[in-house]
Design a protein around this motif. Structure first.
Motif, PDB file in Angstrom:
ATOM      1  N   CYS A 152      38.013   1.677  -2.492  1.00  0.00           N
ATOM      2  CA  CYS A 152      39.140   1.790  -1.550  1.00  0.00           C
ATOM      3  C   CYS A 152      40.225   2.723  -2.080  1.00  0.00           C
ATOM      4  O   CYS A 152      40.621   2.637  -3.230  1.00  0.00           O
ATOM      5  CB  CYS A 152      39.731   0.411  -1.288  1.00  0.00           C
ATOM      6  N   CYS A 166      44.110   3.957   2.064  1.00  0.00           N
ATOM      7  CA  CYS A 166      44.609   4.906   3.062  1.00  0.00           C
ATOM      8  C   CYS A 166      45.261   4.210   4.247  1.00  0.00           C
ATOM      9  O   CYS A 166      46.192   4.719   4.843  1.00  0.00           O
ATOM     10  CB  CYS A 166      43.486   5.822   3.536  1.00  0.00           C
ATOM     11  N   CYS A 216      36.839   3.298   8.227  1.00  0.00           N
ATOM     12  CA  CYS A 216      37.083   3.487   6.792  1.00  0.00           C
ATOM     13  C   CYS A 216      36.399   4.761   6.316  1.00  0.00           C
ATOM     14  O   CYS A 216      35.195   4.908   6.458  1.00  0.00           O
ATOM     15  CB  CYS A 216      36.580   2.301   5.988  1.00  0.00           C
ATOM     16  N   CYS A 261      41.948   1.125   8.061  1.00  0.00           N
ATOM     17  CA  CYS A 261      41.406  -0.168   8.477  1.00  0.00           C
ATOM     18  C   CYS A 261      42.491  -1.041   9.091  1.00  0.00           C
ATOM     19  O   CYS A 261      42.327  -1.585  10.169  1.00  0.00           O
ATOM     20  CB  CYS A 261      40.750  -0.875   7.295  1.00  0.00           C
TER      21      CYS A 261
HETATM   22  S1  SF4 Z   1      40.152   2.269   5.483  1.00  0.00           S
HETATM   23 FE1  SF4 Z   1      40.928   0.496   4.413  1.00  0.00          FE
HETATM   24  S2  SF4 Z   1      39.256  -0.142   3.090  1.00  0.00           S
HETATM   25 FE2  SF4 Z   1      38.815   1.942   3.710  1.00  0.00          FE
HETATM   26  S3  SF4 Z   1      39.668   3.197   2.073  1.00  0.00           S
HETATM   27 FE3  SF4 Z   1      41.225   3.042   3.673  1.00  0.00          FE
HETATM   28  S4  SF4 Z   1      42.494   1.289   3.028  1.00  0.00           S
HETATM   29 FE4  SF4 Z   1      40.591   1.173   1.879  1.00  0.00          FE
END
Ligand code: SF4
Ligand code: FAD
Ligand code: SF4
Lengths: 462, 448
Positions: A392, A395, A433, A398
């Motif tokens: 992870c 970012c 993700c 999600c």
């Molecule tokens: S979408 Fe969520 S789980 Fe995936 S890398 Fe980004 S913060 Fe992490």
């Protein structure tokens, strides 16, 4: 930096970039919708039945064409460009207009159906309701009601937006299969089968024939008139009664144990079906703050307690014939529940406010069915979302796209499995993700949270 | 104790969090960039409209007060290690008992003519993103991006999302070919072209041409002399440690701030971690400067432990990483070099759609599994970490490939085809373990 548009964007980053094909498709859909509005507001003088088939044909063909035109020739992948620049999907003017129209429709539907053209005597509708008479006659040999109009439009919305959703996520089989499932359950179980059965049993008093719409989402299931109508409804009535009770006691707990609440909330349920398809453009508007989560728990479990109380009271009245406990009257209590929760919360706020509060407000804050399934999911289920080691990058995609307002990143960046009562298992967090961190999985309950990475390394708790 | 951390990126913030978990020390984080921690890796998504800036912040604003972490917005001009004092741009001085340097990187500029013109920029900070908004406010007719790395492709995708035509100048003869082997690299070339980018391979930037207002109006390719008209030039040829503010101090530096495995600099009570730190002695196989998210996280924690009296050394385990090239996800576990090293052999499988592939590398003599690149398929980190830690051989890895599958439910599974092809190529007779999914993963991790 302002709250509303902190996208940093200086240019208008989303000059309307519709291609010619999309424009024609939108125009066709627009004419179809216009017919609906003419029927609705055109006054009782217009004979609106002839609008039905042209309108449906235009809406379907235009809507589907638009969906195909939107994704044609574009490589498969996540399609969230401009979501936060778009007035419709980012609480801009278009979003508010859509919200007001939807809310207005719901208010009419619940409390002023004559404004939609429902006749007082149930015989000669006018306006919008009259427009749907031909389809109603075809399916069940009766003129339409406001509920029939609603059910039809609801199904049309799920079908068209479902196709659009499938095209948008065509690279993701989980999304494709799941969406076909909600489209099927809405069309067959919520719409066609109940309407046809209604027609075949038109001499009987009404009882719910949507096999998947179980108590407590269907809050009147145990009300005396409904129980009596089922008992008087012959084989079908008995079937619906027994199935209804089996759903609550056996089928739902079993499926929830094996698959989590998603088997219902994002695969079968009509409210979920609309949220996942027509509501998809607004999923990112859910509030992810801790405050919202606290509020959610207060409200949803209050509604659950309320419906348990109302139902117990209603059954008490049914079996004892006694309607009063102290100053409370069971007929009043159920009426209030129907008004505040059944209509105002689930309909007006739940769907009317899609463009403002996001697509799952009802499911998250209000639905007592979701509350029950959620409690089971949390404490007695094999479902969880697994996070992938230390991949992870925090970012936030999600969390942003979780329609239930779950701060998925909070768990993912710590490498913790996500076991949350509210998760409807839509799988969008995993889809968006960019680092392949999340996976919806079923497995032995004691293996939930088994794999834990700390910032130092991976630990397996055996 | 008064602990001051310079830099509110993932490294500084992880350090602060773990100090707070273990102690009651006073903690202050200084940053010149933003008031609150945000996720640098998500910069692109703000520009593309997937998220708002707020969505990229991993913690809500109350988090800092609740955890008694003081945030200070300032730029540190100088570090006076003799008096244990920081000199801030406001003229203020700030004293510390322990100092953590977590100042990250800055984009490389290689002295190209015209590199400081208006309309020429890198992509690293929040300010860079603001500048990009300004530079693209009147949609440029073309943008040229110099450097074909991970940030270059992100910048290209960003501009593409705003319908700005992009030319990518890549020094290597194939995209990211200094890191990726030929097969993977060719796949990404195709994918870039599929998206409609003008991909120029094997070329270098000669110069950037100015218009009469000191704004970039074209670039000239060194090899061919070709002039490409453009209004925006993105410089994304890598990053280097952002350490100019310590140059006048007696803290030892090379390319980065030099540290030992406990993240200690040559000056007592001064630590460095994350993108800005350089190890005297890198961990076996790894580079002395690591510029990725998770290593910053681990190093930040090492500093916290050491400050709180728990002697710890940087031990990141086996190498892994991930990225996304437009629509194709990429993960890597262990080591796969662009050209096989001495004693290595490999097996490359590509799906017929040309968007998925796996590339295994192992030791020719012992069969020991060395590394894997995977595109378009998600694999379970824990399983590959376990394969590497247990020093499994390639046969074991392929036999148990299903246990590592991390794709969403209902996805087509390719293990059978992969193993068949592997058998055909190597003349082996591996039979795939049938058990799949979480069950298989748990069995593997629990050691059956
Ligand atoms: S979408 Fe969520 S789980 Fe995936 S890398 Fe980004 S913060 Fe992490
Ligand atoms: C666009 C982009 C995409 C990326 N994507 C990925 C990815 O997908 N995966 C991955 O692993 N890595 C990725 N990286 C790399 C990753 O973001 C960095 O390795 C990581 O952010 C470094 O964290 P850090 O805390 O060490 O430094 P930084 O995040 O750079 O934080 C340092 C902070 O210190 C501040 N600072 C510096 N000097 C001073 C001073 N003198 N006074 C005050 N403040 C100062 C800076 O302004 C900055 O805010 C990406 C980087 C970029 C730019
Ligand atoms: S956590 Fe993921 S699967 Fe669950 S509701 Fe949110 S987005 Fe859907």
């Amino acid at each position: 930096m302002s709250e509303i548009n902190d996208s940093l964007s200086l240019a208008n980053p989303s000059p309307v970039q519709l291609n010619g094909s999309q424009k024609i498709a939108l125009a066709i859909t627009g004419i179809g919708l216009l017919l609906i509005f003419i029927a609705w507001f055109g006054g009782s003088a217009i004979q609106t039945t002839m609008f039905l088939w042209p309108s449906l044909a235009l809406i379907f063909s235009g809507g589907l064409w638009y969906a195909f035109a939107s994704y044609k020739g574009i490589p498969e992948g996540i399609k969230n460009n401009h979501v936060f620049f778009n007035s419709l999907s980012n609480r801009g003017a278009l979003g508010w207009i859509a919200g007001i129209i939807l809310t207005g429709f719901y208010v009419c539907l619940y409390w002023y159906p004559h404004l939609l053209g429902l006749s007082a005597d149930g015989l000669t509708n006018t306006g919008l309701v009259q427009m749907f008479d031909p389809l109603s006659q075809l399916l069940k040999g009766k003129p339409a009601s406001q509920w029939f109009v609603y059910g039809t439009l609801y199904t049309v919305a799920i079908l068209i937006m479902g196709v659009k959703f499938i095209l948008k996520y065509r690279h993701n089989m989980y999304q494709v299969v799941r969406t076909i499932s909600v489209m099927f359950f809405q069309t067959a179980f919520a719409f066609l089968i109940p309407e046809l059965l209604e027609g075949l049993n038109s001499e009987q008093a009404y009882f719910a024939k949507d096999m998947k719409n179980m108590w407590p989402l269907n809050y009147y299931f145990f009300e005396d008139w409904h129980l009596n109508n089922m008992l008087a409804g012959g084989n079908l009535g008995w079937f619906m009664l027994v199935l209804g009770i089996l759903m609550i006691l056996v089928i739902s707990p079993t499926l929830t144990y094996f698959y989590g609440k998603r088997w219902y909330c994002s695969w079968v349920c009509g409210c979920g079906g609309l949220a996942e398809t027509a509501g998809d453009p607004w999923r990112q508007l859910s509030d992810k703050s801790l405050k919202a989560w606290k509020l959610e728990r207060w409200i949803i479990y209050s509604v659950l307690v309320l419906i348990l109380f109302v139902t117990a009271f209603v059954l008490y009245t049914y079996f004892t014939g006694n309607a009063n406990i102290g100053p409370l009257n069971s007929y009043d209590v159920r009426k209030w529940y129907g008004f505040f929760i059944g209509a105002a919360f689930s309909g007006v706020i739940g769907v009317g406010f899609y463009p403002i509060l996001g697509s799952r407000v009802w499911c998250r804050f209000g639905c007592p069915m979701a509350a029950i399934l959620g409690l089971q999911q949390k404490f007695f289920s094999r479902f969880r979302i697994t996070t992938n080691g230390s991949q992870c990058i925090s970012c936030g995609n999600c969390s942003t796209y979780c329609e239930m307002g779950i701060d998925v990143r909070h768990y993912a960046q710590k490498g913790q499995d996500i076991v949350r009562a509210s998760c409807v298992g839509c799988g969008i967090c995993a889809a968006v993700c960019p680092r392949g961190v999340l996976k919806l999985e079923n497995g032995p309950q004691d293996s939930r949270k088994v794999i834990e990475i700390s910032d130092g390394g991976i630990k397996v708790n055996t | 104790m008064n602990i001051v951390i310079i830099g509110n990126g993932i490294t500084g913030v992880t350090c602060a969090r773990f100090i707070r978990k273990q102690s009651d020390h006073k903690i202050t984080i200084i940053s010149a960039e933003t008031d609150y921690f945000f996720s640098r890796t998500a910069l692109m998504y703000i520009y593309m409209g997937h998220m708002k800036f707020k969505n990229t912040m991993p913690y809500e604003n109350w988090f800092w007060e609740k955890n008694r972490i003081n945030l200070k917005r300032a730029f540190v001009n100088n570090v006076d290690t003799v008096n244990k004092e920081l000199h801030l741009d406001s003229g203020e001085k700030m004293s510390y008992d322990k100092l953590v340097l977590a100042t990250g990187s800055k984009p490389n500029k290689f002295g190209w003519p015209g590199q400081d013109l208006k309309g020429v920029q890198g992509l690293y900070s929040y300010q860079d993103l603001q500048l990009l908004e300004k530079n693209t406010a009147t949609l440029p007719k073309r943008a040229v991006i110099v450097g074909g790395g991970l940030i270059g492709i992100e910048l290209a995708e960003m501009l593409h999302s705003r319908h700005i035509p992009v030319t990518l100048l890549v020094r290597e003869s194939s995209f990211w070919n200094n890191v990726l082997p030929d097969g993977e690299s060719a796949m990404i070339n195709r994918h870039i072209i599929e998206h409609g980018f003008d991909l120029r391979l094997g070329v270098n930037l000669g110069e950037i041409v100015s218009d009469e207002n000191g704004r970039a109006k074209a670039v000239i390719i060194k090899e061919t002399g070709e002039k490409i008209d453009c209004q925006l030039v993105g410089l994304t040829a890598g990053v280097s440690p952002n350490i100019s503010f310590v140059k006048d101090s007696n803290i030892q530096t090379n390319r980065g701030i030099l540290v030992n495995k406990s993240q200690e600099t040559n000056i007592p009570d001064v630590y460095a971690a994350g993108d800005c730190a350089e190890f005297h002695e890198p961990v076996a196989g790894r580079r002395p400067i690591e510029q990725v998210w998770y290593t910053g996280k681990i190093q930040g924690k090492v500093v916290a432990d050491n400050i709180c009296g728990k002697r710890t050394e940087y031990d990141p385990g086996h190498w892994f990483n991930s990225a996304k090239f437009l629509d194709i996800e990429y993960q890597t576990y262990g080591w796969v070099f662009p050209k096989l090293r001495e004693g290595e052999t490999d097996f490359y499988w590509e799906h017929k759609d040309g968007k998925k592939c796996l590339h295994f590398v192992w030791n020719k003599d012992t069969g020991k599994f060395i590394g894997l690149n995977v595109f378009g398929i998600r694999l379970r980190h824990e399983i590959f970490d376990r394969f590497l830690r247990d020093e499994r051989d390639i046969d074991f890895v392929l036999t148990n490939l299903k246990s590592a599958n991390f794709d969403p439910e209902f996805y087509a599974q390719h293990e059978k085809e992969i193993v068949e092809k592997f058998n055909k190529k190597t003349g082996k007779n591996i039979s795939l373990e049938k058990l799949s999914g979480l069950k298989a993963a748990l069995a593997m991790l629990r050691g059956r």
